[in-house]
Design an enzyme around this catalytic site. Structure first.
Site, mmCIF file in Angstrom:
data_model
loop_
_atom_site.group_PDB
_atom_site.id
_atom_site.type_symbol
_atom_site.label_atom_id
_atom_site.label_comp_id
_atom_site.label_asym_id
_atom_site.label_seq_id
_atom_site.Cartn_x
_atom_site.Cartn_y
_atom_site.Cartn_z
ATOM 1 N N LYS A 162 0.848 -1.199 0.000
ATOM 2 C CA LYS A 162 0.000 0.000 0.000
ATOM 3 C C LYS A 162 0.881 1.244 0.000
ATOM 4 O O LYS A 162 1.631 1.473 0.937
ATOM 5 C CB LYS A 162 -0.873 0.035 1.263
ATOM 6 C CG LYS A 162 -1.890 1.156 1.211
ATOM 7 C CD LYS A 162 -2.413 1.544 2.575
ATOM 8 C CE LYS A 162 -1.625 2.646 3.230
ATOM 9 N NZ LYS A 162 -1.509 3.911 2.476
ATOM 10 N N GLU A 237 10.280 1.005 10.333
ATOM 11 C CA GLU A 237 11.270 2.043 9.989
ATOM 12 C C GLU A 237 10.588 3.368 10.257
ATOM 13 O O GLU A 237 9.730 3.800 9.479
ATOM 14 C CB GLU A 237 11.661 1.920 8.510
ATOM 15 C CG GLU A 237 12.357 0.626 8.144
ATOM 16 C CD GLU A 237 13.776 0.531 8.684
ATOM 17 O OE1 GLU A 237 14.349 1.569 9.061
ATOM 18 O OE2 GLU A 237 14.305 -0.587 8.745
ATOM 19 N N CYS A 271 14.078 10.870 6.385
ATOM 20 C CA CYS A 271 13.932 10.387 7.762
ATOM 21 C C CYS A 271 15.251 10.401 8.522
ATOM 22 O O CYS A 271 15.284 10.605 9.723
ATOM 23 C CB CYS A 271 13.333 9.002 7.767
ATOM 24 S SG CYS A 271 14.243 7.884 6.712
ATOM 25 N N GLU A 371 10.533 15.658 15.304
ATOM 26 C CA GLU A 371 10.883 15.610 13.881
ATOM 27 C C GLU A 371 10.056 16.662 13.138
ATOM 28 O O GLU A 371 8.832 16.671 13.224
ATOM 29 C CB GLU A 371 10.531 14.207 13.368
ATOM 30 C CG GLU A 371 10.991 13.955 11.960
ATOM 31 C CD GLU A 371 10.591 12.555 11.490
ATOM 32 O OE1 GLU A 371 9.447 12.146 11.741
ATOM 33 O OE2 GLU A 371 11.431 11.898 10.869
HETATM 34 P P1 NAD Z 1 2.647 8.245 8.150
HETATM 35 O O1 NAD Z 1 2.965 7.406 9.325
HETATM 36 O O2 NAD Z 1 1.580 9.249 8.285
HETATM 37 O O3 NAD Z 1 2.225 7.317 6.926
HETATM 38 C C1 NAD Z 1 3.044 6.267 6.452
HETATM 39 C C2 NAD Z 1 2.167 5.214 5.806
HETATM 40 O O4 NAD Z 1 1.368 4.628 6.824
HETATM 41 C C3 NAD Z 1 1.189 5.764 4.776
HETATM 42 O O5 NAD Z 1 1.076 4.828 3.713
HETATM 43 C C4 NAD Z 1 -0.104 5.845 5.552
HETATM 44 O O6 NAD Z 1 -1.236 5.758 4.706
HETATM 45 C C5 NAD Z 1 0.009 4.633 6.452
HETATM 46 N N1 NAD Z 1 -0.780 4.653 7.688
HETATM 47 C C6 NAD Z 1 -1.273 5.706 8.362
HETATM 48 N N2 NAD Z 1 -1.958 5.283 9.459
HETATM 49 C C7 NAD Z 1 -1.848 3.941 9.480
HETATM 50 C C8 NAD Z 1 -2.320 2.924 10.351
HETATM 51 N N3 NAD Z 1 -3.073 3.195 11.434
HETATM 52 N N4 NAD Z 1 -2.036 1.628 10.073
HETATM 53 C C9 NAD Z 1 -1.277 1.314 8.994
HETATM 54 N N5 NAD Z 1 -0.824 2.228 8.116
HETATM 55 C C10 NAD Z 1 -1.102 3.530 8.364
HETATM 56 O O7 NAD Z 1 4.026 8.883 7.687
HETATM 57 P P2 NAD Z 1 4.272 9.883 6.471
HETATM 58 O O8 NAD Z 1 3.842 11.235 6.917
HETATM 59 O O9 NAD Z 1 3.713 9.302 5.219
HETATM 60 O O10 NAD Z 1 5.865 9.819 6.352
HETATM 61 C C11 NAD Z 1 6.714 10.576 7.124
HETATM 62 C C12 NAD Z 1 7.268 9.776 8.281
HETATM 63 O O11 NAD Z 1 7.911 8.598 7.799
HETATM 64 C C13 NAD Z 1 8.325 10.517 9.052
HETATM 65 O O12 NAD Z 1 8.118 10.330 10.434
HETATM 66 C C14 NAD Z 1 9.639 9.851 8.625
HETATM 67 O O13 NAD Z 1 10.666 9.951 9.533
HETATM 68 C C15 NAD Z 1 9.181 8.455 8.436
HETATM 69 N N6 NAD Z 1 10.121 7.741 7.576
HETATM 70 C C16 NAD Z 1 10.952 6.787 8.117
HETATM 71 C C17 NAD Z 1 11.882 6.130 7.314
HETATM 72 C C18 NAD Z 1 12.802 5.084 7.871
HETATM 73 O O14 NAD Z 1 13.335 4.307 7.085
HETATM 74 N N7 NAD Z 1 13.006 5.016 9.158
HETATM 75 C C19 NAD Z 1 11.953 6.433 5.966
HETATM 76 C C20 NAD Z 1 11.110 7.417 5.464
HETATM 77 C C21 NAD Z 1 10.187 8.048 6.267
#
Ligand code: NAD
Length: 464
Positions: A162, A237, A271, A371
């Site tokens: 997804k 992650e 990230c 962050e």
């Molecule tokens: P987010 O957590 O809002 O969303 C990430 C994904 O999770 C999306 O596909 C979203 O639709 C889905 N999602 C949201 N709620 C969910 C739930 N209850 N159950 C399952 N899936 C759900 O994050 P974002 O705003 O899309 O991305 C930014 C964040 O991602 C930042 O915190 C960044 O640090 C982190 N990030 C981490 C890494 C890493 O490798 N550690 C890499 C890139 C981004």
């Protein structure tokens, strides 16, 4: 799913807004629970056959995927430009080339699955974990997708994935690529939709054996909680607030340039960005001046303009989050060295923000603890190296870190004392071979390198 495009069971549509133009640029289905169930059933049905396909054949298909990705580079670039506003001339280098390399890297690792380890009368075998659910964010959408899909395919797992609602298009292109090269039906299944709607279905599904999630710590916790009753493996992650220590005998110009460029990359939406720069008091003002000049070299604007080095943030909502943090920093008494809350010069619409640097930031401030996920650097002063290391570790996160010292040996000494999954020393860059993942609330498990394979593998011991 099952190798075919099928209509969603839901009538919801997700409209994607181009963050540079503020106009709609794509529409994808907002899938539901039935879609997830059907995709999982398809992945389950395909599993046995794919798991028992020879690793040589799996590797050949993966190399064909890499060739086709190369061939479709323009489409993949376009998907990133219109949905997240990445400058077009930088997109292949930043978002596409590494995933293509990664597909080949893991094709090469498929062979590991056939290795049998003998320890006396014990035989150790590797087997694919099964059906894997993959959930990704919007900041490096292809990179994150391939970081999960490639080791999963190499291990012999099947997939339901997804993408984020902001950046779904590269997943659709990849589905076409998999079909074009003859990946067996059901090995890769895609369901687009809202995370809060279908994310919990994916995480809690009893027929999903493992879930790999990249995103915020907030959603990562929800995924783990939903997954717990079915005792599936969870790889997380998550977020970061990574420290970067510059020592007093370092090459200051090179060190500060590296740190500022690292934070501004991808409009600050990385990230593992080194967002807390720790500088010794004796060189602090000099470092602040260098940082200002480097941040101001950025040209912010239209992603289709070749002179632009920084596009907008990926969405209007991300812009609001970043502006709120900049206002918080000002209210907390941090000094704005450059940037701020106004639109960058010459721009009147779009999710743009100015590259922003805060000085006089202390460890207690919100902007140094949370962050921000935008082009905002916090510069913090320290008196001795022990204090710097303590401040570096004073965070709930532990994704990445950096050290710039006089030389490699002195940098490694400091790197060993930082509690984070990675440490970039002397201005180094992302490396496919390096395991990537967090300590503390930055996650569990590792992506990239050989370690990524472990996430998708079960170990079987046969004891004679
Ligand atoms: P987010 O957590 O809002 O969303 C990430 C994904 O999770 C999306 O596909 C979203 O639709 C889905 N999602 C949201 N709620 C969910 C739930 N209850 N159950 C399952 N899936 C759900 O994050 P974002 O705003 O899309 O991305 C930014 C964040 O991602 C930042 O915190 C960044 O640090 C982190 N990030 C981490 C890494 C890493 O490798 N550690 C890499 C890139 C981004």
């Amino acid at each position: 799913m099952n190798g075919e495009w099928v209509k969603s069971n839901s009538r919801e549509i997700i409209e994607v807004i181009n963050p540079a133009t503020e106009n709609p640029c794509a529409c994808v289905p907002g899938g539901n629970r039935e879609d997830v169930n059907a995709a999982v059933a398809s992945a389950r049905q395909a599993f046995n056959s794919w798991a028992h396909t020879s690793s040589e054949k799996r590797a050949a298909i993966m190399n064909a995927v890499a060739d086709e990705m190369q061939h479709r580079t323009d489409d993949l670039v376009d998907a990133h430009v219109i949905t997240m506003g990445c400058p077009r001339h930088l997109t292949a280098g930043l978002h596409i080339d590494a995933p293509i390399k990664a597909m080949r890297f893991y094709a090469d690792r498929a062979r590991q699955m056939e290795e049998v380890e003998e320890k006396g009368s014990v035989l150790l075998l590797k087997e694919p974990i099964g059906v894997c659910a993959l959930i990704n964010p919007w900041n490096y959408p292809l990179h994150q997708l391939i970081g999960k899909v490639a080791p999963a395919l190499a291990a012999g797992c099947t997939i339901i994935t997804k993408p984020s609602g902001q950046t779904p298009l590269q997943d659709f292109i990849m589905a076409e690529i998999f079909a074009a090269v003859g990946l067996p039906p059901g090995v890769f299944n895609l369901v687009s939709g809202s995370g809060s709607v279908i994310g919990p279905n994916m995480s809690s599904h009893p027929d999903v054996d493992m879930i790999s999630f990249t995103g915020s710590t907030y959603a990562g916790i929800k995924v783990a909680a939903a997954a717990a009753p079915t005792v599936k493996r969870v790889c997380q992650e998550l977020g970061g607030k990574s420290p970067y220590i510059i020592t007093k005998d370092a090459d200051l110009k090179a060190a500060v340039r590296y740190g500022v460029e690292d934070v501004m990359l991808n409009t600050g939406q990385t990230c593992n960005a080194l967002t807390r720069m720790l500088v010794p008091r004796s060189r602090y003002e000099e470092a602040v001046n260098i940082a200002r000049k480097i941040a101001e070299e950025n040209i912010v604007g239209d992603p289709n303009d070749k002179s632009v080095t920084m596009g907008p943030l990926a969405s209007a909502s991300q812009k609001q989050i970043v502006l709120k943090y900049i206002k918080t920093g000002i209210a907390e008494g941090a000094r704005i060295v450059t940037g701020g809350i106004d639109m960058p010069p010459g721009l009147h619409f779009g999710a743009y923000v100015q590259p922003t640097i805060f000085a006089d930031v202390s460890s207690e401030m919100v902007i140094s603890r949370e962050e921000i996920f935008g082009p905002v650097l916090c510069m913090i002063v320290y008196d001795d190296i022990e204090a710097a290391i303590e401040m570096a570790n004073d965070t709930v996160y532990g994704l990445s870190s950096g050290v710039y010292a006089k030389d490699k040996t002195s940098a490694i000494k400091i790197a060993r004392q930082i509690r984070a999954g990675q440490c970039y020393i002397q201005g180094s860059y992302f490396n496919l071979e390096a395991p990537f993942g967090g300590y503390k609330q930055s996650g569990n498990g590792r992506e990239w390198g050989d370690h990524a394979m472990h996430e998708y593998i079960e170990t079987k011991a046969i004891i004679a």
